[in-house]
Structures are given as structure tokens and as C-alpha cells.
Design a protein around this motif. Structure first.
Motif, PDB file in Angstrom:
ATOM      1  N   LYS A 199      -2.719   5.369 -13.263  1.00 50.83           N
ATOM      2  CA  LYS A 199      -2.258   4.725 -13.204  1.00 50.83           C
ATOM      3  C   LYS A 199      -1.498   4.814 -11.852  1.00 50.83           C
ATOM      4  O   LYS A 199      -0.470   3.813 -11.176  1.00 50.83           O
ATOM      5  CB  LYS A 199      -0.884   4.475 -13.866  1.00 50.83           C
ATOM      6  N   GLN A 200      -1.530   6.104 -11.648  1.00 53.26           N
ATOM      7  CA  GLN A 200      -1.055   6.789  -9.953  1.00 53.26           C
ATOM      8  C   GLN A 200      -2.038   6.422  -9.610  1.00 53.26           C
ATOM      9  O   GLN A 200      -1.767   5.923  -8.008  1.00 53.26           O
ATOM     10  CB  GLN A 200      -0.429   7.860 -10.517  1.00 53.26           C
TER      11      GLN A 200
ATOM     12  N   ASP B   8      -3.473   3.085  -9.089  1.00 52.74           N
ATOM     13  CA  ASP B   8      -3.515   2.135  -9.023  1.00 52.74           C
ATOM     14  C   ASP B   8      -2.221   2.081  -7.891  1.00 52.74           C
ATOM     15  O   ASP B   8      -1.706   0.943  -7.123  1.00 52.74           O
ATOM     16  CB  ASP B   8      -3.190   1.016 -10.641  1.00 52.74           C
ATOM     17  N   THR B   9      -1.192   2.275  -8.460  1.00 55.32           N
ATOM     18  CA  THR B   9       0.215   2.732  -7.273  1.00 55.32           C
ATOM     19  C   THR B   9      -0.240   3.552  -6.022  1.00 55.32           C
ATOM     20  O   THR B   9       0.695   2.464  -5.136  1.00 55.32           O
ATOM     21  CB  THR B   9       1.052   3.090  -8.299  1.00 55.32           C
TER      22      THR B   9
ATOM     23  N   THR C 255      -2.045  -2.112  -0.195  1.00 55.91           N
ATOM     24  CA  THR C 255      -1.546  -3.776  -0.314  1.00 55.91           C
ATOM     25  C   THR C 255      -2.730  -4.979   0.675  1.00 55.91           C
ATOM     26  O   THR C 255      -2.395  -4.377   1.997  1.00 55.91           O
ATOM     27  CB  THR C 255      -0.659  -4.370  -0.770  1.00 55.91           C
TER      28      THR C 255
END
Length: 279
Positions: A146-147, A149-150, A154
């Protein structure tokens, strides 16, 4: 729910702690787990290094929008109007302004594709391979993914488009017409490439035509005049009639004609001007 969280829940219920207190305990536990993952994850450490290296190259340029409207004077002109030709004309006029903005976007997008390839390699090599004693294996992997991906940067997307429109309003203002085409960054990039190709083709064509004209030497001109008896091959006039003789390309250089004796003829000035490059 991992084993550590389950044990904490059972202990909390056994102690009779309220829901609010349990929620606070979970927040603190999650924060502790996250810190543990950040401290021990090789994947996250390598991603942080990658982000530092690529962040300066992934700055999104300011949005850019262009709108051009041409108002024509008749319905017939409106019906025949070529909006793409108008688009190419505006591209040519504002090329020095538009090209750098396109280049900025292409540079950022290419850098982002490169970044994502490195990110994928990092994920394959390190993601899910680390651990920490103070947190269960499944919880570590879940938080780490999860981290990961965070923390991923972008895309440096920045909108850029051009709208070209044509309008016509009748003299009395009773009828009004309008239509438009929208062009993306890719349309503009291809349009600029097309303009450059057109210029190069014209430049090459001009050079080749000039080369053919340069091949018309005094000796070649004399040979053609002698061959044709010093008379115009169209009207038969000669210099004795007070006219000036020219050596002309039968198939004009502008139409692909070459400077060879077979494609040359003697014409008087009047016939040469009348013939022009129609043949």
C-alpha cells in the motif's frame, strides 16, 4: 486481521475497554506498524531514492489552450472552408511558441515512462522481500504494498489543446453558422512534422530545379539553336524577323523537365511567354 491485531482485540474486550479507546489503540498500532515497515522495507527505501532522482524531470508544465476563429464573408466560403488547413496555418504562425510547450510534455512523459519501468523493476526485486520482528509477515507485506503505491509519483499530465473554428453570419444577421475542430498535443506534434516535411520538400524541389536551370550552358544553348535552324519551332520566325530567340524546356523544369537536348527547343519570345509552363 493479523494475529497481533487479533490478540490486541481479545485483550481489549477482556479488559472491558470502550470502543473509543480501542479505536485510539488501533490508530497507534497502525502508525507503529507503518513506521516499522518504513524503517525495514528495502523496496520503499529504493523507491524513495528513485523518486528523488526523477522528481525534477516530472514537473508538469502549465496548461496551454489555443483557440482561433476565422469569420468568412459568404455561405459558399463557409461550406468550402478547410479547418485542417486553417489549423496548419495557425501552427505555422505560432510554431516558435507551441513547439517548446509540446517538447516539455514529450520530455516529461518519456521520463515518466522510464520512471515506471524502473519502479516495476524495483517492485519485482524487492517488494515483499523485507520483514520486521515487531510486525507479522502478512501485515508487513500488506502495508508495504500500500505504501509503495502511495509513494509512487503521479504522471506529469498537463492539458494542451487547440480549437480552430469558422463562422459565418448573413448580412442581415438572420442566419449564423459555426463549426470547429479540436486538436490534441499529438495532433499538433504531427502537424508541425507535416509542416517541416512540406518545407523540406519545397526546399529540395527548388534546389533541384535550380540545378536543372544551371545545366543550361552557352554551348548547349548554341547546339539547340543550330539544330532548330535558328527559327522558332512554333511560329517559324527567326532573328531576321526582328525577334529574340529563346531556348526553352519543352517539359518545364517546374513540372519535372530536365535540361537535355531532347527536352529543349527554340522559341521566339512571344511564343515562349505564351507557352509558359503549361506543357
Amino acid at each position: 486481521m493479523d494475529a497481533e491485531t487479533l490478540v490486541l482485540l481479545i485483550a481489549t474486550l477482556a479488559a472491558g475497554i470502550g470502543a473509543g479507546s480501542f479505536g485510539l489503540i488501533m490508530v497507534r498500532l497502525n502508525a507503529r506498524h507503518r513506521r516499522a515497515v518504513l524503517a525495514h522495507s528495502v523496496a520503499l527505501a529504493e523507491l524513495a531514492k528513485l523518486n528523488t532522482a526523477y522528481a525534477p524531470r516530472l514537473q508538469a508544465p502549465p496548461p496551454a489552450a489555443y483557440e482561433f476563429v476565422d469569420a468568412v464573408s459568404s455561405k459558399a466560403k463557409y461550406d468550402r472552408y478547410d479547418l485542417r488547413k486553417f489549423f496548419l496555418g495557425q501552427l505555422s504562425t505560432f510554431e516558435q511558441e507551441i513547439q517548446p510547450k509540446i517538447d516539455q510534455r514529450l520530455f516529461s512523459w518519456a521520463a515518466y515512462q522510464e520512471y515506471m519501468m524502473h519502479r516495476a523493476s524495483l517492485a519485482d526485486a524487492h517488494l515483499g522481500k523485507s520483514s520486521a520482528d515487531e510486525i507479522g509477515r502478512s501485515a508487513f507485506v500488506r502495508i508495504e504494498r500500500k505504501q509503495f503505491d502511495t509513494m509512487t509519483l503521479t504522471s506529469p499530465y498537463s492539458p494542451m489543446h487547440m480549437r480552430c473554428a469558422v463562422t459565418y453570419t448573413s448580412p442581415q444577421g438572420r442566419n449564423s453558422y459555426g463549426r470547429a475542430l479540436d486538436f490534441s498535443v499529438e495532433d499538433m506534434r504531427r502537424g508541425l512534422e507535416e509542416l517541416r516535411t512540406i518545407r523540406e520538400t519545397r526546399s529540395t524541389t527548388h534546389f533541384l530545379r535550380q540545378q536543372e536551370r544551371n545545366r543550361m550552358t552557352d554551348r548547349l544553348r548554341a547546339d539547340v539553336l543550330r539544330r532548330d535552324g535558328y527559327r522558332c519551332r512554333m511560329c517559324g520566325a527567326s532573328s531576321e524577323d526582328g525577334i529574340r530567340l529563346h531556348v526553352d524546356h519543352i517539359v518545364a523544369v517546374s513540372n519535372g523537365g530536365t535540361t537535355v537536348t531532347e527536352n529543349l527547343q527554340t522559341l521566339c519570345q512571344a511564343c515562349n511567354l505564351g507557352k509558359s509552363n503549361r506543357f
